[in-house]
Design a protein around this motif. Structure first.
Motif, PDB file in Angstrom:
ATOM      1  N   GLU A  76       2.142   6.749  -6.948  1.00 31.52           N
ATOM      2  CA  GLU A  76       1.169   7.776  -7.342  1.00 31.52           C
ATOM      3  C   GLU A  76       1.785   9.167  -7.220  1.00 31.52           C
TER       4      GLU A  76
ATOM      5  N   GLU B 111       0.831  -1.205   0.000  1.00 34.17           N
ATOM      6  CA  GLU B 111       0.000   0.000   0.000  1.00 34.17           C
ATOM      7  C   GLU B 111       0.867   1.257   0.000  1.00 34.17           C
ATOM      8  N   TRP B 112       1.928   1.231   0.808  1.00 33.01           N
ATOM      9  CA  TRP B 112       2.808   2.394   0.920  1.00 33.01           C
ATOM     10  C   TRP B 112       3.526   2.679  -0.401  1.00 33.01           C
TER      11      TRP B 112
ATOM     12  N   LYS C 208       1.255   3.984  -3.107  1.00 28.58           N
ATOM     13  CA  LYS C 208       0.984   5.404  -2.895  1.00 28.58           C
ATOM     14  C   LYS C 208       2.183   6.241  -3.318  1.00 28.58           C
TER      15      LYS C 208
END
Length: 205
Positions: A179, A172-173, A176
């Motif tokens: 992104e 998840e990190w 992100k």
């Protein structure tokens, strides 16, 4: 049937041009009590000392502090290259203390840049010591100070999470981070590695 909210009552109020006190030539006892309280509050506020000191004008950035912060960061980098990771952590910590105690009137963007670099560097030094939790925390602090243009900090926290076995959180990190930073090479490679490990984990379970 009309509501009380629809009724407008003109009160016979007067204001003293000198004292600014409000009085009513007639009215209920409740009105007189309210006006007495209001006038007392007004008098107490007027009695307060008016601050006559003005804050100092904004000062330019202190070049000595900037030089010291840079020197401590460079010293930390030197110790890191020597493999003296614990000493590097000490220098980065001193640099952070100096950067974070800048006067509030100095540009916050300058502080953010300094702090982001120092936290990211200290994260790497912690990684050299295999202090994964500390490294993850410092890398996250670096990203909080500077979210874009800080791919190394994004990568370092992701790597620390992997080393701690927190693969879902790491994915998840890093996702992100991609992104924010675009298809940055190290982050892309780390995400692939995480996906492989997650696949192996699911196959073995």
């Amino acid at each position: 049937m009309s509501s009380e909210l629809e009724t407008f009552t003109m009160l016979p109020l007067q204001i003293d041009p000198q004292t600014k006190a409000l009085t009513a030539t007639s009215g209920s006892r409740a009105l007189q009590s309210e006006l007495a309280s209001l006038n007392a509050l007004h008098r107490s506020l007027l009695a307060l000392d008016t601050p006559n000191q003005v804050p100092p004008p904004p000062l330019p950035v202190n070049p000595k502090r900037s030089a010291n912060v840079s020197k401590l960061r460079d010293s930390g980098n030197t110790e890191y290259r020597k493999g003296k990771h614990a000493d590097a952590v000490k220098f980065y910590t001193l640099g952070l203390q100096m950067a974070l105690t800048r006067p509030l009137w100095e540009p916050q963007q300058l502080v953010r840049e300094e702090v982001a670099a120092l936290y990211a560097n200290r994260a790497q030094a912690h990684m050299g010591l295999q202090n994964w939790a500390e490294g993850a925390s410092d890398a996250e602090a670096s990203v909080e100070a500077k979210r874009v243009g800080n791919s190394k900090a994004w990568w370092r926290r992701g790597k620390c999470l992997v080393e701690m076995g927190r693969l879902i959180e790491a994915k998840e990190w890093v996702s992100k981070g991609l992104e924010m930073e675009g298809d940055e090479g190290e982050l892309v490679a780390l995400l692939k590695d995480i996906n492989v490990k997650l696949g192996e984990k699911s196959n073995s379970s």
